[in-house]
Write a protein that holds these residues in place. Structure first.
Motif, PDB file in Angstrom:
ATOM      1  N   VAL A 106      28.301  68.293 -20.807  1.00  0.00           N
ATOM      2  CA  VAL A 106      29.256  69.239 -21.400  1.00  0.00           C
ATOM      3  C   VAL A 106      28.679  70.661 -21.321  1.00  0.00           C
ATOM      4  CG1 VAL A 106      30.555  69.839 -23.486  1.00  0.00           C
ATOM      5  CG2 VAL A 106      30.180  67.429 -22.919  1.00  0.00           C
ATOM      6  N   THR A 107      27.371  70.773 -21.550  1.00  0.00           N
ATOM      7  CA  THR A 107      26.699  72.075 -21.463  1.00  0.00           C
ATOM      8  C   THR A 107      26.884  72.717 -20.087  1.00  0.00           C
ATOM      9  OG1 THR A 107      25.030  71.503 -23.090  1.00  0.00           O
ATOM     10  CG2 THR A 107      24.414  73.186 -21.494  1.00  0.00           C
ATOM     11  N   LEU A 164      36.966  73.887 -27.816  1.00  0.00           N
ATOM     12  CA  LEU A 164      35.626  73.959 -28.430  1.00  0.00           C
ATOM     13  C   LEU A 164      35.129  75.407 -28.434  1.00  0.00           C
ATOM     14  CD1 LEU A 164      32.778  73.047 -29.356  1.00  0.00           C
ATOM     15  CD2 LEU A 164      32.292  72.394 -27.006  1.00  0.00           C
ATOM     16  N   LEU A 167      29.197  72.258 -17.933  1.00  0.00           N
ATOM     17  CA  LEU A 167      30.584  72.688 -17.752  1.00  0.00           C
ATOM     18  C   LEU A 167      30.832  74.004 -18.487  1.00  0.00           C
ATOM     19  CD1 LEU A 167      33.120  71.180 -16.389  1.00  0.00           C
ATOM     20  CD2 LEU A 167      30.967  69.972 -16.408  1.00  0.00           C
ATOM     21  N   ILE A 168      30.300  74.103 -19.713  1.00  0.00           N
ATOM     22  CA  ILE A 168      30.513  75.318 -20.502  1.00  0.00           C
ATOM     23  C   ILE A 168      29.764  76.498 -19.893  1.00  0.00           C
ATOM     24  CG2 ILE A 168      29.930  76.414 -22.708  1.00  0.00           C
ATOM     25  CD1 ILE A 168      30.503  73.784 -24.067  1.00  0.00           C
ATOM     26  N   THR A 209      27.634  70.281 -28.373  1.00  0.00           N
ATOM     27  CA  THR A 209      26.586  70.022 -27.372  1.00  0.00           C
ATOM     28  C   THR A 209      25.207  69.755 -27.984  1.00  0.00           C
ATOM     29  OG1 THR A 209      26.262  72.401 -27.209  1.00  0.00           O
ATOM     30  CG2 THR A 209      27.696  71.397 -25.556  1.00  0.00           C
ATOM     31  N   SER A 233      33.127  62.279 -20.858  1.00  0.00           N
ATOM     32  CA  SER A 233      31.808  62.383 -20.239  1.00  0.00           C
ATOM     33  C   SER A 233      31.137  61.006 -20.213  1.00  0.00           C
ATOM     34  CB  SER A 233      30.911  63.350 -21.010  1.00  0.00           C
ATOM     35  OG  SER A 233      31.515  64.612 -21.079  1.00  0.00           O
ATOM     36  N   MET A 263      37.650  71.748 -23.687  1.00  0.00           N
ATOM     37  CA  MET A 263      36.467  72.617 -23.662  1.00  0.00           C
ATOM     38  C   MET A 263      36.820  74.021 -24.155  1.00  0.00           C
ATOM     39  SD  MET A 263      34.018  73.426 -20.483  1.00  0.00           S
ATOM     40  CE  MET A 263      35.292  74.198 -19.552  1.00  0.00           C
ATOM     41  N   PHE A 306      40.302  67.865 -19.886  1.00  0.00           N
ATOM     42  CA  PHE A 306      38.908  68.174 -20.235  1.00  0.00           C
ATOM     43  C   PHE A 306      38.737  69.679 -20.417  1.00  0.00           C
ATOM     44  CE2 PHE A 306      34.424  69.004 -19.586  1.00  0.00           C
ATOM     45  CZ  PHE A 306      33.786  67.920 -20.174  1.00  0.00           C
ATOM     46  N   LEU A 335      35.907  65.454 -25.275  1.00  0.00           N
ATOM     47  CA  LEU A 335      34.936  65.903 -24.265  1.00  0.00           C
ATOM     48  C   LEU A 335      33.833  64.862 -24.079  1.00  0.00           C
ATOM     49  CD1 LEU A 335      34.327  69.641 -25.313  1.00  0.00           C
ATOM     50  CD2 LEU A 335      35.448  68.835 -23.230  1.00  0.00           C
ATOM     51  N   ASP A 370      38.952  67.743 -30.089  1.00  0.00           N
ATOM     52  CA  ASP A 370      38.552  68.242 -28.771  1.00  0.00           C
ATOM     53  C   ASP A 370      37.125  67.801 -28.442  1.00  0.00           C
ATOM     54  OD1 ASP A 370      40.932  69.485 -28.218  1.00  0.00           O
ATOM     55  OD2 ASP A 370      40.312  71.465 -28.937  1.00  0.00           O
TER      56      ASP A 370
END
Ligand code: HEM
Length: 467
Positions: A261-262, A182, A264-265, A83, A218, A179, A175, A214, A210
């Motif tokens: 991505v951030t 990751l 989602l995490i 990220t 995205s 994630m 996805f 991601l 991975d």
């Protein structure tokens, strides 16, 4: 002046205190060490000292943003591989993109924008309710798994404009698999020497595959929205169309992807963990359960819930706060001396008692902070939502309740998570009666980047036909 040494367990010459920490649930060991060594202690891990603090007095001092700032823990530094300088893993000061993205995205998480996402949130909350209704009262519910489906699908719909349809598949969306790769890869990497992380092993290759996946997916979703604009107030539009009020700049494509991505995490495990703990506490505390359900029945009854109902549920609000007090799903945050503003020489903490280095990492143990008897009294261990009703909550000392982190690096997604959780709690209490699957179950913890209840199952019986 004479300074005090920071206490801690004696360690092995090279490995330090690595054996003091339970590999499965590190946060539990860290709490036990606080019981043993007090509100400040030090551990050495592979030659690097880390300080852990847990009293309100110390945390209050360390939350002063004129002296301290968020410093990336070793594991966040690894998540950064995926990220980069996205909001959660940025260094500030340092990464200029943090300030730009922060200014661009703050309005997207404001109350008006979040209300605009209510319908999408409602859609997914009712998918969850439908699933539990269909399953019937005999089938144990996999609580954390289903709340994770809910949180993931909600953030994916609002931030990526796509549907994972997790309630319709046993298998995880690719996805989500990537994630989790990751996240777990970052956790493993943070606990072993760089030399091993740089070898072209299968495990290391999978980690980078991975990350590439991601980012690729995205990018496709961003391109798709750019090519097919939609007049929606969602996070994806905010990422693409938002402009920095100071410079007029938008986010670069890389920065859009980093923050997608951030979200989602940062936005799925924390929320699903909170919901899981919350139902555990309600089932263990029948009075709180009954009061919460009565509130829903009184304010909403059996009609469809609207966004206007949510502020009228103060007891549920207090239950959510009390849940995050006892079980802050982001269980620790890390800070260090501010590289520019902190001019002390030497740098001290504990009101001048202890000297630390200028790159010292300090971990704030939030679960311990939230049980400091100085603030919470002798019943700090008990689940009592009444203490979190506005009147009392608003009088808490500063920095006593920190489940969303600190200051400008605190959680930008808080209103999003709050609305999503309020809504789903209300829908579930409105429609079901819950029971523990195993009445003698006592809380156990599973830890990844966040914490959640382990092996917690419940059963759901419809209270009346679903309207
Ligand atoms: C930051 C907790 C939900 C996005 C944080 C931090 C905490 C936290 C403790 C500070 C981390 C640190 O200091 O290293 C929570 C909890 C949640 C939640 C307990 C749910 C109950 C969400 C959601 C989103 C989100 C739903 C996205 C939609 C973020 C981001 C940051 C952050 C982007 C980094 C902010 C920055 O540094 O600029 N969160 N969070 N969080 N959270 Fe959340």
């Amino acid at each position: 002046p004479s300074y005090l040494p920071i206490p801690g367990p004696p360690g092995l010459p090279l490995l330090g205190n690595i054996n003091a920490i339970d590999a499965e649930v590190p946060i539990k060991s860290l709490g036990l060490l606080a019981d043993q060594y007090g509100p400040i202690y030090q551990l050495n891990q592979l030659g690097k000292p880390t300080i852990f603090v847990s009293s309100h007095e110390l945390v209050d001092e360390l939350c002063d943003e004129e002296r301290f700032h968020k410093a990336l823990s070793v594991s966040l530094n690894e998540v950064r591989n995926g990220t980069h300088d996205g909001l959660f893993t940025a260094n500030w000061p340092g990464d200029e993109n943090w300030a730009i993205a922060h200014r661009v995205l703050v309005p997207a998480f404001g109350p008006i924008s979040i209300r605009g996402m209510f319908d999408d949130m409602y859609d997914l909350a009712s998918q969850l309710a439908m699933k539990w209704a269909r399953q019937g009262p005999k089938e144990p519910i996999q609580v954390t798994e289903d709340f994770t489906r809910l949180a993931l699908d909600t953030i994916a719909l609002c931030a990526m404009g796509t549907r994972f349809n997790s309630f319709y598949h046993e298998d995880m969306h690719p996805f989500v698999k990537a994630m989790l790769g990751l996240l777990s890869g970052s956790f493993t990497r943070s606990r072993r020497p760089n030399l091993l992380n740089n070898l072209p092993t299968r495990e290391n290759n999978q980690y980078w595959t991975d990350i590439a996946y991601l980012r690729e997916l995205s990018r496709e979703l961003v391109d798709d929205r750019k090519n097919n604009p939609q007049d929606k107030k969602d996070l994806l539009n905010a990422l693409i169309l938002g402009r920095d009020p100071q410079t007029g700049q938008g986010l670069t494509d890389e920065s859009i992807i980093d923050n997608m991505v951030t979200f989602l995490i940062a936005g799925h495990e924390t929320t699903s963990g909170m919901l899981s703990f919350l139902f555990y506490y309600l089932l263990k505390n029948p009075h709180a359960y009954q009061t919460a359900q009565e509130e829903v029945d009184r304010v909403i009854g059996r009609r469809k819930i609207t966004v206007e109902d949510l502020p009228k549920l103060p007891y549920i609000n207090a239950v959510m706060r009390e849940t995050l007090r006892l079980s802050p799903t982001a269980a620790a945050i890390t800070i260090g001396p501010h590289p520019e503003k902190n001019k002390e020489d030497p740098i001290t903490i504990g009101k001048g008692k202890y000297v630390i280095s200028k790159d010292q990492i300090i971990v704030l143990l939030l679960g311990k902070l939230h049980r400091d008897p100085e603030v919470w009294g002798p019943d700090a261990e008990e689940f009592k939502p009444e203490r979190m009703l506005d009147e009392k909550f608003n009088k808490l000392p500063k920095n006593a309740w920190k489940p969303f982190g600190n200051g400008m690096r605190g959680c930008i997604g808080r209103p999003f998570a709050w609305q999503e959780a309020q809504l789903v709690i209300a829908i579930l209490l409105q429609n079901f009666t819950f029971q523990m699957d195993n009445p003698s179950y006592d809380l156990r913890i599973k830890q990844t980047l966040t914490i959640k209840p382990k092996d917690f199952h419940m059963r759901a019986t419809l209270r009346h036909g679903m309207d």
